[in-house]
Write a protein that holds these residues in place. Structure first.
Motif, PDB file in Angstrom:
ATOM      1  N   UNK A   1       7.839  -5.218   3.255  1.00  0.00           N
ATOM      2  CA  UNK A   1       7.184  -4.705   4.460  1.00  0.00           C
ATOM      3  C   UNK A   1       6.273  -3.529   4.130  1.00  0.00           C
ATOM      4  N   UNK A   2       6.719  -2.649   3.246  1.00  0.00           N
ATOM      5  CA  UNK A   2       5.910  -1.497   2.859  1.00  0.00           C
ATOM      6  C   UNK A   2       4.623  -1.940   2.178  1.00  0.00           C
TER       7      UNK A   2
ATOM      8  N   UNK B   1       3.411   6.105   6.768  1.00  0.00           N
ATOM      9  CA  UNK B   1       4.112   5.449   5.667  1.00  0.00           C
ATOM     10  C   UNK B   1       4.795   6.472   4.765  1.00  0.00           C
ATOM     11  N   UNK B   2       4.113   7.575   4.492  1.00  0.00           N
ATOM     12  CA  UNK B   2       4.672   8.594   3.605  1.00  0.00           C
ATOM     13  C   UNK B   2       5.910   9.235   4.221  1.00  0.00           C
TER      14      UNK B   2
ATOM     15  N   UNK C   1       2.553   9.105  -7.820  1.00  0.00           N
ATOM     16  CA  UNK C   1       2.341   9.081  -6.374  1.00  0.00           C
ATOM     17  C   UNK C   1       1.180   9.992  -6.012  1.00  0.00           C
ATOM     18  N   UNK C   2       1.307  11.269  -6.325  1.00  0.00           N
ATOM     19  CA  UNK C   2       0.247  12.234  -6.049  1.00  0.00           C
ATOM     20  C   UNK C   2      -0.427  12.579  -7.378  1.00  0.00           C
TER      21      UNK C   2
ATOM     22  N   UNK D   1       5.418   2.558  -2.259  1.00  0.00           N
ATOM     23  CA  UNK D   1       4.279   3.332  -1.755  1.00  0.00           C
ATOM     24  C   UNK D   1       3.449   3.912  -2.892  1.00  0.00           C
ATOM     25  N   UNK D   2       4.120   4.355  -3.948  1.00  0.00           N
ATOM     26  CA  UNK D   2       3.395   4.992  -5.042  1.00  0.00           C
ATOM     27  C   UNK D   2       2.413   4.040  -5.700  1.00  0.00           C
TER      28      UNK D   2
END
Length: 608
Positions: free
Chosen positions: A407-408, A436-437, A76-77, A267-268
């Motif tokens: 949806x994301x 989003x996050x 992710x990060x 998200x990631x």
């Protein structure tokens, strides 16, 4: 959807940690690692790529510790490098983490004042450094973790291993699942029962906000207020080949509660959270900037995901969108300009009508893209580019976590299109990404409405007909709410655009008609609430789903208000699905229907 395992053992644990991580491979990952204590000191082995790379490293550099933690990471990060792989460690503590620490920048800024500086690009390291500072200030491990947890914002699961504490693991859960396993002379920790199945079938599932102190003698569990609590111990039916229900009565309930984690996982893939931008990994055979129109098609719940995305693409990317149910699309024989983009949404990737629509568009010279959960599916194989939703196996027929993952992903694609087309600035992109996050945390908070929703659902189960109302992007959520209720409770329900109420449906309204209004405080809320008053004037039984700001504008004519966290209008449709799902689920439970396998329905519709 990262995987966490831990063992407080009586013999070396590294090999068993890797075996447990292999049972979590279905969750997806791009790097892996383990940490153990050897003579009281923390030792780590980490590797990019598949678990075989980690196993090979351990073969050349074995770890002998009898206590340890392991992790499979989906970046992710920071990039998926060995440096960024978990466990993250200081000289005092090693940790593994599943989820997102939203306020890691604030934590790192505070830590920097005392000289605690990160060595990686990850959000996770901020937690390790904060605990280390607390330990340096004289706190014992339990107090250090307790203080640290109170600083964290986000949805996460954490496990901590401490130098010179050869019989202690600490675990914490807020939004992402964790299970404690009981052995005879050992204790275990895992993201789900599958990881622990070879070791034990006796499990306790931590509840949201819990943190646990695990030793070889057992476990002490504390809640979010640090009070000692008792959680039920149960026997799991999981095996290495089965997905388990965990501590939930149905798979649908389990999948509803997995959504803070599954949204984080999606998200990631699409978002560079450190840079606060969307970073599409797939090679695109088209240029968003050159498109004049986007054509979308899907069936059922996936169609409603596309209907919400139409608002996003048109508003944030200024890209015109056509969307149709796949079973009707190809029979219209719509004219399509060669070189255009057609996007198909399907959880299974095998939906017959959607596949037929895809083949029609491919025959019209369109670029074909798909949004699927099953990358080996027919729709995926016949697409020019595949956008994965990465929500893991969904067993319940009524789609829940697949919808929010869809949806994301669609929201991320809309941002990418907006940047490519010059409709969004870099600053606007960053703000939308931040929204989003924050979403997994908001979803976790929305799940806290379950007790209230159960009471409402008990009354709803006596209804014969139900109306759902929404405006703008909440209109497709109203349609989805009605579909969910029909699917699993067999109660007749209809979703309407709120502005259409006076064009017919209002004739149905009386004191026996529940009307569920989905109206978070966006720019359209006043108009939706005005429609709601039309229902109230006719004695309708109103159930309002809104946030605190929206609730403050409502009069006394509402039977129930379900409060969800206040978020931006951009992500509000995703968040609003949570109470809609819980309402349908608990109504069906009160009705006594087969929630996971409702009559006449199949998970994947492979015939026309």
């Amino acid at each position: 959807m990262c995987g966490i395992v831990g063992i407080v053992g009586s013999e070396p644990v590294a090999g068993r940690l890797v075996d447990a991580l292999k049972r979590l491979e279905y969750r997806g990952y791009d790097s892996a690692g383990v940490a153990t204590l050897e003579h009281g000191a923390i030792s780590r082995r980490r590797a990019e790529g598949k678990l075989g790379n980690l196993a090979q490293k351990l073969a050349f550099e074995p770890l002998e510790g009898r206590i340890g933690i392991g992790h499979t990471r989906w970046a992710t990060h920071g990039a998926p490098t060995e440096r960024n792989a978990h466990p993250h460690a200081t000289d005092r503590v090693a940790i593994v983490h599943n989820g997102i620490i939203e306020n890691f920048r604030d934590l790192l800024a505070d830590l920097a004042k005392d000289g605690y500086l990160p060595q990686t690009q990850t959000d996770t390291e901020s937690v390790a450094l904060w605990v280390t500072r607390e330990l340096a200030r004289g706190a014992d491990p339990e107090l250090a973790v307790a203080r640290t947890l109170k600083q964290l914002k986000g949805a996460f699961a954490l496990a901590f291993l401490f130098r010179d504490h050869d019989g202690l693991l600490i675990a914490a859960r807020h939004g992402a699942p964790l299970a404690i396993g009981y052995g005879t002379t050992e204790m275990y920790l895992g993201s789900d029962a599958m990881a622990l199945a070879p070791f034990t079938s006796r499990l306790t599932y931590l509840e949201d906000g819990d943190w646990a102190v695990i030793t070889r003698d057992g476990v002490t569990i504390r809640d979010g207020r640090d009070a000692i609590v008792q959680r039920e111990q149960q026997v799991s039916q999981a095996s290495a080949l089965l997905v388990d229900k965990g501590n939930h009565r149905h798979f649908m309930a389990k999948e509803i509660y997995e959504q803070p984690e599954t949204i984080s996982h999606t998200l990631s893939h699409y978002v560079d959270m450190g840079a606060e931008r969307v970073a599409i990994r797939e090679a695109l055979p088209f240029d968003f900037a050159e498109l004049t129109r986007l054509t979308m098609s899907a069936c059922g719940t996936a169609y409603y995901a596309g209907a919400v995305a139409k608002y996003w693409f048109e508003r944030y990317a200024r890209l015109p969108v056509d969307i149709d149910v796949a079973s009707e699309f190809r029979y219209r024989e719509p004219p399509l300009a060669p070189g255009g983009l057609s996007l198909f949404i399907s959880q299974s990737g095998e939906t017959a009508d959607t596949l037929a629509a895809l083949r029609y568009c491919a025959g019209q010279g369109q670029h074909v893209a798909s949004l699927v959960n099953t990358l080996e599916s027919t729709i995926a194989r016949e697409s020019g580019v595949v956008f994965p939703i990465l929500c893991g196996p969904e067993i319940g027929v009524a789609s829940t976590k697949a919808l929010t993952a869809q949806l994301t992903a669609l929201a991320s694609l809309a941002i990418a299109a907006g940047r490519a087309r010059g409709a969004l600035s870099e600053e606007q992109e960053a703000e939308l990404v931040r929204e989003l996050v924050r979403l997994p945390t908001a979803v976790s908070q929305a799940l806290g409405t379950e007790a209230q929703i159960m009471d409402i659902a008990k009354r709803l189960s006596k209804a014969k007909d139900v109306l759902y109302l929404g405006r703008g992007p909440m209109y497709p959520i109203a349609l989805e709410g009605a579909l969910k209720l029909k699917e699993i409770s067999y109660i007749h329900a209809e979703g309407y655009a709120a502005g259409e109420l006076k064009h017919g449906p209002i004739a149905l309204v009386d004191e026996d008609m529940p009307v569920i209004v989905i109206a978070p405080s966006d720019e359209l809320v006043d108009k939706t609430l005005s429609n709601m008053q039309e229902v109230a004037a006719r004695g309708g039984n109103i159930i309002l789903i809104t946030d605190k700001k929206g609730a403050e504008t409502v009069g006394q004519d509402v039977a129930d208000i379900i409060l969800i966290p206040e978020v931006s209008s951009f992500v509000a449709p995703i968040l609003a699905t949570i109470p809609v799902q819980l309402l349908a689920y608990h109504t069906a439970v009160f009705m006594g229907t087969d929630v996971d396998q409702p009559r006449n329905l199949a998970k994947s519709v492979t015939v026309e």
